[in-house]
Write a protein that holds these residues in place. Sequence first.
Motif, mmCIF file in Angstrom:
data_model
loop_
_atom_site.group_PDB
_atom_site.id
_atom_site.type_symbol
_atom_site.label_atom_id
_atom_site.label_comp_id
_atom_site.label_asym_id
_atom_site.label_seq_id
_atom_site.Cartn_x
_atom_site.Cartn_y
_atom_site.Cartn_z
ATOM 1 N N GLU A 172 0.809 -1.216 0.000
ATOM 2 C CA GLU A 172 0.000 0.000 0.000
ATOM 3 C C GLU A 172 0.847 1.274 0.000
ATOM 4 O OE1 GLU A 172 -0.171 -1.816 4.216
ATOM 5 O OE2 GLU A 172 -0.347 -2.507 2.135
ATOM 6 N N ASP A 173 1.970 1.258 0.699
ATOM 7 C CA ASP A 173 2.837 2.445 0.699
ATOM 8 C C ASP A 173 3.434 2.670 -0.687
ATOM 9 O OD1 ASP A 173 2.311 2.866 3.372
ATOM 10 O OD2 ASP A 173 4.161 1.924 4.075
ATOM 11 N N GLU A 174 3.843 1.599 -1.335
ATOM 12 C CA GLU A 174 4.420 1.719 -2.673
ATOM 13 C C GLU A 174 3.375 2.186 -3.686
ATOM 14 O OE1 GLU A 174 7.041 -0.562 -0.169
ATOM 15 O OE2 GLU A 174 4.888 -0.741 -0.559
ATOM 16 N N LEU A 175 2.147 1.697 -3.547
ATOM 17 C CA LEU A 175 1.080 2.158 -4.440
ATOM 18 C C LEU A 175 0.811 3.639 -4.239
ATOM 19 C CD1 LEU A 175 -1.147 1.558 -6.519
ATOM 20 C CD2 LEU A 175 -2.670 1.070 -4.588
ATOM 21 N N ARG A 176 0.765 4.070 -2.989
ATOM 22 C CA ARG A 176 0.526 5.481 -2.715
ATOM 23 C C ARG A 176 1.627 6.342 -3.324
ATOM 24 N NH1 ARG A 176 0.441 5.203 2.334
ATOM 25 N NH2 ARG A 176 2.533 5.965 2.788
ATOM 26 N N ALA A 177 2.869 5.914 -3.209
ATOM 27 C CA ALA A 177 3.971 6.679 -3.792
ATOM 28 C C ALA A 177 3.844 6.760 -5.313
ATOM 29 C CB ALA A 177 5.307 6.055 -3.392
ATOM 30 N N LEU A 178 3.435 5.647 -5.939
ATOM 31 C CA LEU A 178 3.280 5.627 -7.392
ATOM 32 C C LEU A 178 2.208 6.613 -7.853
ATOM 33 C CD1 LEU A 178 3.638 4.438 -10.267
ATOM 34 C CD2 LEU A 178 1.981 2.674 -9.610
ATOM 35 N N VAL A 179 1.041 6.566 -7.229
ATOM 36 C CA VAL A 179 -0.061 7.406 -7.719
ATOM 37 C C VAL A 179 0.143 8.866 -7.331
ATOM 38 C CG1 VAL A 179 -1.649 5.464 -7.743
ATOM 39 C CG2 VAL A 179 -1.567 6.934 -5.725
ATOM 40 N N GLU A 180 0.840 9.124 -6.228
ATOM 41 C CA GLU A 180 1.138 10.506 -5.888
ATOM 42 C C GLU A 180 2.141 11.106 -6.867
ATOM 43 O OE1 GLU A 180 0.301 10.440 -1.047
ATOM 44 O OE2 GLU A 180 2.360 10.475 -1.799
ATOM 45 N N ALA A 181 3.083 10.292 -7.330
ATOM 46 C CA ALA A 181 4.085 10.790 -8.281
ATOM 47 C C ALA A 181 3.500 11.023 -9.663
ATOM 48 C CB ALA A 181 5.250 9.809 -8.358
ATOM 49 N N THR A 182 2.534 10.167 -10.049
ATOM 50 C CA THR A 182 2.015 10.222 -11.423
ATOM 51 C C THR A 182 0.645 10.861 -11.548
ATOM 52 O OG1 THR A 182 1.002 8.036 -11.197
ATOM 53 C CG2 THR A 182 3.278 8.118 -12.010
ATOM 54 N N GLY A 183 -0.116 10.903 -10.449
ATOM 55 C CA GLY A 183 -1.476 11.421 -10.514
ATOM 56 C C GLY A 183 -2.490 10.421 -11.036
ATOM 57 N N ILE A 184 -2.110 9.165 -11.230
ATOM 58 C CA ILE A 184 -3.036 8.152 -11.743
ATOM 59 C C ILE A 184 -4.081 7.839 -10.669
ATOM 60 C CG2 ILE A 184 -3.280 5.795 -12.631
ATOM 61 C CD1 ILE A 184 -0.375 5.963 -13.570
ATOM 62 N N PRO A 185 -5.366 7.881 -11.000
ATOM 63 C CA PRO A 185 -6.409 7.576 -10.018
ATOM 64 C C PRO A 185 -6.523 6.079 -9.769
ATOM 65 C CG PRO A 185 -7.404 8.004 -12.136
ATOM 66 C CD PRO A 185 -5.930 8.282 -12.303
ATOM 67 N N VAL A 186 -7.180 5.737 -8.659
ATOM 68 C CA VAL A 186 -7.303 4.345 -8.240
ATOM 69 C C VAL A 186 -8.765 4.018 -7.947
ATOM 70 C CG1 VAL A 186 -6.658 2.632 -6.489
ATOM 71 C CG2 VAL A 186 -4.993 4.349 -7.242
ATOM 72 N N GLY A 187 -9.224 2.890 -8.502
ATOM 73 C CA GLY A 187 -10.478 2.282 -8.100
ATOM 74 C C GLY A 187 -10.156 0.947 -7.479
ATOM 75 N N THR A 188 -10.939 0.518 -6.500
ATOM 76 C CA THR A 188 -10.612 -0.703 -5.775
ATOM 77 C C THR A 188 -11.679 -1.776 -5.955
ATOM 78 O OG1 THR A 188 -11.680 0.043 -3.728
ATOM 79 C CG2 THR A 188 -9.354 0.596 -4.027
ATOM 80 N N SER A 189 -11.230 -3.020 -5.955
ATOM 81 C CA SER A 189 -12.147 -4.151 -5.854
ATOM 82 C C SER A 189 -12.569 -4.287 -4.397
ATOM 83 C CB SER A 189 -11.469 -5.429 -6.323
ATOM 84 O OG SER A 189 -10.478 -5.829 -5.389
ATOM 85 N N GLN A 190 -13.475 -5.222 -4.101
ATOM 86 C CA GLN A 190 -13.847 -5.448 -2.704
ATOM 87 C C GLN A 190 -12.628 -5.862 -1.883
ATOM 88 O OE1 GLN A 190 -16.520 -4.891 -1.030
ATOM 89 N NE2 GLN A 190 -18.365 -5.139 -2.261
ATOM 90 N N ALA A 191 -11.812 -6.760 -2.430
ATOM 91 C CA ALA A 191 -10.641 -7.232 -1.688
ATOM 92 C C ALA A 191 -9.577 -6.152 -1.546
ATOM 93 C CB ALA A 191 -10.042 -8.465 -2.365
ATOM 94 N N GLY A 192 -9.635 -5.147 -2.413
ATOM 95 C CA GLY A 192 -8.630 -4.091 -2.385
ATOM 96 C C GLY A 192 -8.979 -2.916 -1.498
ATOM 97 N N GLY A 193 -10.132 -2.952 -0.858
ATOM 98 C CA GLY A 193 -10.495 -1.850 0.030
ATOM 99 C C GLY A 193 -9.443 -1.645 1.104
ATOM 100 N N GLY A 194 -8.948 -0.428 1.246
ATOM 101 C CA GLY A 194 -7.919 -0.125 2.228
ATOM 102 C C GLY A 194 -6.554 0.131 1.631
ATOM 103 N N VAL A 195 -6.387 -0.074 0.314
ATOM 104 C CA VAL A 195 -5.063 0.160 -0.282
ATOM 105 C C VAL A 195 -4.667 1.627 -0.200
ATOM 106 C CG1 VAL A 195 -5.214 -1.826 -1.835
ATOM 107 C CG2 VAL A 195 -6.047 0.405 -2.612
ATOM 108 N N LEU A 196 -5.660 2.501 -0.191
ATOM 109 C CA LEU A 196 -5.451 3.927 0.055
ATOM 110 C C LEU A 196 -6.511 4.393 1.045
ATOM 111 C CD1 LEU A 196 -4.946 5.444 -3.535
ATOM 112 C CD2 LEU A 196 -3.161 5.047 -1.830
ATOM 113 N N ALA A 197 -6.183 5.382 1.857
ATOM 114 C CA ALA A 197 -7.192 5.978 2.727
ATOM 115 C C ALA A 197 -8.283 6.612 1.862
ATOM 116 C CB ALA A 197 -6.559 7.022 3.635
ATOM 117 N N TRP A 198 -9.505 6.614 2.368
ATOM 118 C CA TRP A 198 -10.643 7.055 1.555
ATOM 119 C C TRP A 198 -10.490 8.491 1.055
ATOM 120 C CZ3 TRP A 198 -13.985 11.167 2.348
ATOM 121 C CH2 TRP A 198 -13.869 11.825 3.579
#
Length: 637
Positions: A251-277
């Motif tokens: 989750e920390d690595e994903l947050r760094a990736l999307v903060e650097a690139t601005g790419i938005p994130v949608g989550t599956s049910q199992a992926g809930g929590g990968v980023l704070a709401w």
Amino acid sequence: MGQTTRMTVSQALIAFLANQWTVDGDVRERTIPGVFGIFGHGNVAGVGQALKQLGETHPDLMPYHQARNEQAMVHQAVGYARMHRRRGTYAAAASVGPGAANMLTAAALATANRLPALLLPSDTFATRVADPVLQQLEHPHDTSLQVTDAFRPLSRFFDRVERPEQLFSIALSAMRVLTDPAETGAVTIALPEDVQAEALDVPAEFLQPREWRIRRPRPERDAIAAAAEAIRRAERPLVVAGGGVLYSGAEDELRALVEATGIPVGTSQAGGGVLAWDHPQNLGGVGATGTLAANRIAAEADVVIGIGTRYSDFTTASRTAFRDPDVAFVNINIASFDAYKHGTQLPVVADAREAILELTEALAGHVVPTAHAARVAREKAAWDAEVDRAFAPSGLALPGQPEIIGAVQRASDPEDVVVQAAGSLPGDLHKLWRVRDPLGYHVEYAFSCMGYEIAGGLGAKRGAEASGSDRDVIVMVGDGSYLMLHTELVTAVAEGIKIIVVLIQNHGYASIGHLSETVGSERFGTKYRAYDPQARSFESGDVLPVDLAANARSYGLDVIEVDPGPRAIDDLGAAVRAAKASDRATVIHITSDPLIYAPDGAGWWDVPVAEESAIASTARARAEYVEQQKAQRPLLG
């Protein structure tokens, strides 16, 4: 031959399990920290005796836990495994015949969710010395077939210990699958009742501590380069994050990736929590039960970056979510089976964290177009405001489910875990629950098993406590799921395990009732009503006088009843706060209006409608269904 010890098969297996360790980076923990068991003929003199004996000599080595239902034992194991990111799980031992068969549903759940659970169902005599024994199946065409054979298609690993000497290779193979992130699921070792009690010479090496290191394979260089090139060319990229992100601890690595690139994130049910709401790039759930923000961005995405997702029909909205005619898929997954889905030409078979790290490096300096970033911000702001409106108390005597979710949300703490599995709650939580912790969202939605909630919640609480966390586990469950499997509340009382159960009384199946309306079946068979013998139906009878709060109270739990009225939502919030302040398990009972729905997220789920019907509502639903089908596409990226 080295040193050996004379032991029964069951004693050797339990001693072996007590010495297995999972190693994941700098984390080392017991792979099997305990055993759930319900004993009968088949295992009372085998696994039961082995647990009793080890418990007397080494009480902390392999703790035994009672359960009230065999299915629920495995649900607890799965809940624990989710909280431990698949590094540990429990074993579940059952007797011959119905005891073993009761675990079949849970085996399917574990495998569907790619979560490890070790099943030890008992089997009939390997020697067949007393054929047929009690609870044995008999097939004239194949006398070897037994209940345990039903586990074969439901398990990621299955074997039967027909001779004592087979135990060594079977046990080692079982552990390999349990700890393999690409292969894990239900692991079943069938144990004939006579073989369980037979003795053999066990080599010392078999009983020594053994470490199983979680594989974290790095991606191939060319695969990452191709993925990065496709993302750089994209005008409207979207990440779809699944459970694999959390199981990799990425989750920390994903947050760094999307903060650097601005790419938005949608989550599956199992992926809930990968980023704070409230993270700017988090659009919430995507797909059939997704948010309007995520689904609008998904509809226009030209590159979809799936990370640790298996792309279920809910995530893809039955293949209507991604509508760009030229959409491409970059699929990052440790399982090649998932990485190659949708005919992608850009599979990345690797651990999620390792792949994200290398993708971040390959995308250094890249930022999404300004127009796309602005659109993402507008859609997120609009949806957040919509959720605020859905959470606002209405003052109605019977509140809707969105208000109930809002009240529980406000009364909970950031690290608390919400647990759910089936009914209308998973969809509403996917849209509305504001996850604030990576492990704070626990919705079993690969199998969506009614009855998982309470047992899974117990497993989650065990998992939290084993990690040294006192976070609260809040189980939200409708009356339909509660009636399917609530008896593990007795386990909570017996062991003093604190969970908070918010029991929503809908007087029927709220989710299927709504679905029934959309397919033109007018809520048939979904109401809990007294049978009308003249109409021969349950549609018009009186509401059943069932008191679920009294049922929970009879088990010895604390029960708080929220009375209908304009203060129901305020009272619910107070009840949750009181339950959190208590050190005992608590059930909170509230009655809802099941006809008040969450805001529409513009997602669709393919449920076929009768092509011919004499019912007008079905004919209208069929016309709508045919229209929706036009948006489906093969998703060949």
